[in-house]
Structure formats: structure tokens, C-alpha cells
Design an enzyme around this catalytic site. Structure first.
Site, mmCIF file in Angstrom:
data_model
loop_
_atom_site.group_PDB
_atom_site.id
_atom_site.type_symbol
_atom_site.label_atom_id
_atom_site.label_comp_id
_atom_site.label_asym_id
_atom_site.label_seq_id
_atom_site.Cartn_x
_atom_site.Cartn_y
_atom_site.Cartn_z
ATOM 1 N N CYS A 39 0.836 -1.200 0.000
ATOM 2 C CA CYS A 39 0.000 0.000 0.000
ATOM 3 C C CYS A 39 0.879 1.262 0.000
ATOM 4 C CB CYS A 39 -0.987 -0.042 1.151
ATOM 5 S SG CYS A 39 -2.378 1.057 0.868
ATOM 6 N N HIS A 79 -3.387 -5.129 0.417
ATOM 7 C CA HIS A 79 -2.808 -5.648 1.658
ATOM 8 C C HIS A 79 -2.893 -7.174 1.639
ATOM 9 C CE1 HIS A 79 -2.229 -1.892 3.878
ATOM 10 N NE2 HIS A 79 -3.311 -1.459 3.246
ATOM 11 N N GLU A 121 -1.314 -9.196 3.189
ATOM 12 C CA GLU A 121 -1.084 -9.782 4.524
ATOM 13 C C GLU A 121 -2.384 -10.238 5.187
ATOM 14 O OE1 GLU A 121 -0.614 -6.614 3.658
ATOM 15 O OE2 GLU A 121 -0.981 -5.185 5.281
HETATM 16 N N1 GLN Z 1 -2.066 6.653 3.240
HETATM 17 C C1 GLN Z 1 -2.170 5.948 2.010
HETATM 18 C C2 GLN Z 1 -3.559 6.045 1.388
HETATM 19 O O1 GLN Z 1 -4.502 6.364 2.019
HETATM 20 C C3 GLN Z 1 -1.769 4.490 2.186
HETATM 21 C C4 GLN Z 1 -2.713 3.715 3.029
HETATM 22 C C5 GLN Z 1 -2.175 2.393 3.481
HETATM 23 O O2 GLN Z 1 -0.964 2.174 3.462
HETATM 24 N N2 GLN Z 1 -3.054 1.514 3.900
HETATM 25 O O3 GLN Z 1 -3.745 5.783 0.243
#
Ligand code: GLN
Length: 548
Positions: free
Chosen positions: A385, A514, A516
Site C-alpha cells: 500500500c 494488503h 497480509e
Molecule cells: N495513506 C495511504 C492512502 O490512504 C496508504 C494507506 C495504506 O498504506 N493503507 O492511500
């Protein structure tokens, strides 16, 4: 008829009630029963999405887009199931629903009260999963500790369930401290905690005692007498080297058999051997793979909290074990590289690096330096992300020569917003509607044939869970690709970049998702598998070290 196992906690928080609940579910599942779990969080928040990770641990994201307490992750990993967001119940949700019904006139003429209206709403939510599909067991973990103001109505609701004829067993998890000066395990806090529980009208069927060392018979007898349970129903839950071994610890004390006997159920199936073999294999792995997690959510006061990245840690473990390796995690606070840039060379001592998700400005520069270093020094890298967004920023700056390239989350005035809002987010942020409004839950991605990512997944269309507001700006895709960056997965409409990789690097892969959240013991997430594969090749021959 469905059976409910209600897990409550006493004495102190942070006992590992979630692991206990998940382990009870696991032994029942290994004996052939269909099990699901509910987590009750007594806070006023509607969900965990707005909580700070250093205070409350990681925010777990469900397939259907719920932002939930990390315990739900334990249940999904231990039970190898997907749990919908309705199986997380918070005070905020319950009161919200009751107030909405009151405004609609559903209680017309009545005084709306905690008992029965709030407790009825709680029971309705606890009973719903078993009404919608057939489960043999629903494990219900009530957050907080007995004696807290905030969970009292939840305890009252689950007390009523037994009174109303539901098949319910109560498991109370307590802490048995050993005072160093006395060298003796003390049962008094457990006695008091059970006294409080019985004062609410709940007599526990089992008492699970968390302690460093196994509870001896003398202490078991004492707890049994004072807490009105049979000695056999005092289950010792001492520290183990690996949380996945807790189900075996319970099994050694015949907990499953005891639960089934109380509920008059039979055991007709047993898959415990698979789990036993899994644990004993892990214990024999000697070769170590060291992965650095470069994050920022580590400190709370003077203590360190690894719970902020728990799913990332578990995913590294699953993938390492699957490769016959002993995982060693190195915590690296990205802010260090901002204060002391020379320390970046410490990355040479790890076999692979993960930059996990994150929000806000702090630690960003250190993460970008990390990414540049691992890219230039061919250290295996997995970006999750924010870890993908910053990989794109770094590439844009240092390879595409877009000097002040940035994410507009970090610098609103950048001339090259290579990472920008997802268009739907503009109004949401202008109106400050922060709760449950990110791009959440599982979304499909189409993978590009022949890429590292596509080979790792072994298919062309995959689903991963998301939690973000920003994305790769489509206007920069061609520029980045012309300079060698490959977007190896996109949303089906091809607008959103979901995966990226660098073909000339041993392993430089990142995703907007994600992965994970989908990794399970014995079923690692493909991108973590790829990272470990590359990491184990980094420093042949492998070093022998003790794992942490
Ligand atoms: N802050 C970033 C966004 O909102 C990444 C979010 C994250 O890593 N889950 O896109």
C-alpha cells in the site's frame, strides 16, 4: 442447534484472549465442527478504522471491507475462514442502531432502556451469524476486562442468552502472576475476577489461566474451590514459543473433549495430526531468514508495540515456514534514517525489506531513502500500500527525474503528484467524512501475463483486500513504464494500478493492496512467498542464528 462459547477476560488486558478464543475455535474445527467467531469491542467507535495503531494495534480489514480489531485476524488465520464485518460488534454500532429504531418509532410508547433494549440489540447481533448459516459453534470474545464499565451490558446480554435457552459455555481467561520476591503463583486476582463475573450472574464453565509457567495442581485446586469450577476445568495457558502451538496446549489438557462433554456432543473426526506435524516441523527449522520491517508505528510511551504490524509479521512467518526457514524480524524505525542517514547501511544486514502501509507525513522521507537503497543495492523488497506508493514516488524522482514527485497526501503542492486521490475521495475528505470511507475490502485485479506477480499468484484474476484513499495517478503511468517500471496488475477497467515490479531487480514488488490479510499458516500469501524466496537466495550460504 448452534453452541456459543463466550470468552471473557479478567485481571489485566492484553492477556491474549483473542489467541485463546481462536485456539478454542481451532481445536473444535480440527475435531470436525463448523466454527465461526464474533469479536465484541466495547468502545464507542463504530469500528476500528479511526483508532491509532500504536494504541490499539493493527486495523484488520475483512473481505467485505470492515475495519476491525486485530483479533479478527487471529480468528481468520487460526480457523482459515473469512469473517464478515457484521461479526464485529461495538458499543457505537449497538447504541446507533437502538437510537435509530427509537427515532423510527419502533419502541413507540416505551421507555428505551439499556435492559432490555440495548441487550436485545446485542443478542440479535450475536445470534445473527448462526441464523444466516449453519454453524456448530460461534466463539464470542468480549473485549475488555470484567469490572470495566463499558462491557457490562455485553456481559448482561450473554448472561441472558443462557437464561433464554441458548446453548452457551462461558470461558473466563485470567492472569496468574508470580511475584518474583515470593516465587509463588498468586491466584487471588483470578478469584476476585471470577467473583465479579459471578456477581453479574455468569458462572464460568472453564477458567483459562495465563501465566509464564504451567499452573501446578495446588493452584488449580485453589482456583477450583474459590471459583466454583471443577479442577479439570481450570486450563493452564502458559507461555509458548509460538502462538500457533496454543491449540495443542489446550488439546493436551483435553479441553475439546471437556467442551463437547458439557454440551453432550460427540467427537467423530480428528485432524489434529496435521497441526501437530506443522508445529513440530517449525520447531526444527534452523536456517534463518531475516526480514526488516521499515515502519513507524512502533513506540507507545517507553514501550514498543509490534501489534501495529501483526499481519505483516504473521505473513512473513507463514512464508518463511513454508520454505523451511526460521523467520527473524528486524524492526527498523524509518525516522532513524532521517536523523542519521548513514545508518541506512544497516539494510545490508537483512535478507529482505518490507515497507508496510501507513498514513500521514512522519517517517515518509526515511521510507523513501530505504526504498532507494534496496532498489540500488538489489535487496529484495516488498511494498504494501503506502510501500507501493512510495516506491512509485522514489522511482519518479530518481529514475524518471521528476524532482519533486510526491504523493499529494504528503505534499499538496507538488508539481508531480504521481500518487493522488482516488477521484471519489475528493468530496469525502472535503466533508471530513473519515469513518469507513476509504477504498475498503476485496477488489479484483487483472495480472499481466509473464510478470513476477502473475507467476506467483499462478492466475490472471485475483482478489486482494484494500484500505486506502490514494492511488497511482494515471497521468504518470506511461512515463513510469517507459523508464522500466512495470505495472503488473490493474483494476479490471485498467484505471487503478494494483501491482508493480522492477524486472531487472532480484525482487522488487509492491502492491496497492494488503495481501497480509489473506496469509494463513500453511497457505502463505504469494507476494510474501516471493519475498522469502528471493531473500533466501540473497546471502547463500544461509547463516545460523537463533530466531527472535
Ligand atoms: N495513506 C495511504 C492512502 O490512504 C496508504 C494507506 C495504506 O498504506 N493503507 O492511500
Amino acid at each position: 442447534m448452534v453452541n456459543y462459547i463466550i470468552v471473557t477476560g479478567g485481571v489485566i488486558s492484553g492477556l491474549g484472549k483473542g489467541i485463546t478464543a481462536a485456539s478454542i475455535g481451532k481445536i473444535l474445527k480440527l475435531h470436525g465442527y463448523k466454527v465461526t467467531a464474533i469479536k465484541i469491542d466495547p468502545y464507542m467507535n463504530c469500528d476500528a478504522g479511526t483508532l491509532r495503531p500504536t494504541e490499539h494495534g493493527e486495523v484488520w480489514v475483512t473481505e467485505d471491507g470492515g475495519e476491525i480489531d486485530q483479533d479478527l485476524g487471529h480468528y481468520e488465520r487460526f480457523l482459515d475462514i473469512n469473517i464478515p464485518k457484521c461479526q464485529n460488534i461495538t458499543t457505537g454500532q449497538v447504541y446507533g442502531a437502538v437510537i435509530e429504531k427509537e427515532r423510527k418509532g419502533e419502541y413507540l410508547g416505551k421507555t428505551v432502556q439499556p435492559i432490555p433494549h440495548v441487550t436485545d440489540e446485542i443478542k440479535r447481533r450475536v445470534r445473527k451469524p448462526a441464523q444466516d448459516s449453519s454453524y456448530d459453534f460461534v466463539i464470542v470474545e468480549i473485549g475488555g476486562t470484567v469490572g470495566d464499565y463499558e462491557n457490562v451490558l455485553f456481559l448482561e446480554a450473554v448472561r441472558q442468552m443462557k437464561h433464554e435457552g441458548d446453548k452457551v459455555l462461558y470461558v473466563h481467561v485470567t492472569y496468574v502472576p508470580v511475584l518474583e520476591a515470593l516465587g509463588e503463583a498468586k491466584t487471588k486476582p483470578t478469584q476476585h475476577s471470577v467473583k465479579l463475573l459471578r456477581g453479574i450472574g455468569i458462572q464460568p464453565d472453564f477458567i483459562v489461566t495465563r501465566s509464564e509457567k504451567a499452573l501446578d495442581d495446588v493452584r488449580k485446586e485453589k482456583i477450583a474451590l474459590f471459583c466454583n469450577v471443577h479442577e479439570d476445568d481450570v486450563i493452564s495457558d502458559s507461555d509458548v514459543d509460538n502462538v500457533y502451538a496454543v491449540p495443542l496446549l489446550f488439546e493436551e489438557q483435553f479441553l475439546c473433549r471437556k467442551i463437547l462433554r458439557k454440551l453432550r456432543l460427540r467427537r467423530d473426526h480428528n485432524e489434529l495430526k496435521i497441526w501437530k506435524d506443522f508445529i513440530s516441523n517449525i520447531r526444527n527449522f534452523e536456517e534463518v531468514v531475516t526480514i526488516g520491517i521499515v515502519g513507524k508505528y512502533f513506540d507507545i510511551g517507553s514501550s514498543k508495540l509490534s501489534d501495529s504490524y501483526i499481519s505483516v509479521i504473521e505473513s512473513i512467518k507463514h512464508a518463511a515456514w513454508n520454505n523451511g526457514l526460521n523467520p527473524k524480524i528486524k524492526w527498523i524505525d524509518s525516522k532513524i534514517f532521517e536523523k542519521k542517514p548513514d545508518e541506512i547501511t544497516c539494510l545490508n544486514s537483512v535478507d529482505g525489506v518490507v515497507v508496510p502501509g501507513g498514513f500521514g507525513l512522519s517517517g515518509i522521507d526515511g521510507k523513501i531513502r530505504t526504498i532507494q537503497y534496496v532498489r540500488e543495492h538489489t535487496i529484495p523488497y516488498l511494498g504494501l500500500c503506502l510501500g507501493m506508493q512510495l516506491a512509485v514516488v522514489e522511482y519518479a524522482r530518481n529514475v524518471c527525474n521528476l524532482e519533486d514527485a510526491n504523493s499529494s497526501e504528503i505534499d499538496k503542492k507538488t508539481t508531480h503528484p504521481v500518487i493522488d486521490f482516488i477521484p471519489e475521495q475528493v468530496n469525502i475528505l472535503q466533508e471530513s467524512r473519515y469513518g469507513a470511507t476509504m477504498r475498503l475490502g476485496a477488489y479484483p485485479a487483472i495480472l499481466k501475463k509473464g510478470t513476477i506477480v502473475q507467476k506467483l499468484y499462478g492466475k490472471n484474476k485475483i482478489y486482494e483486500r484494500h484500505r486506502h484513499r490514494y492511488e497511482v495517478n494515471p497521468e504518470y503511468v506511461d512515463i513510469l513504464e517507459k523508464e522500466g517500471l512495470v505495472f503488473s496488475g490493474r483494476s479490471p477497467d485498467r484505471i487503478l494500478m494494483e501491482f508493480m515490479e522492477l524486472p531487472d531487480h532480484p525482487y522488487f514488488v509492491a502492491t496497492q493492496a494488503h495481501p497480509e490479510f489473506k496469509s494463513r499458516p500453511m497457505k502463505p500469501a504469494p507476494l510474501f512467498e516471493g519475498l522469502i524466496n528471493a531473500a533466501k537466495k540473497k546471502n547463500l550460504p544461509l547463516k545460523l542464528e537463533t530466531s527472535v
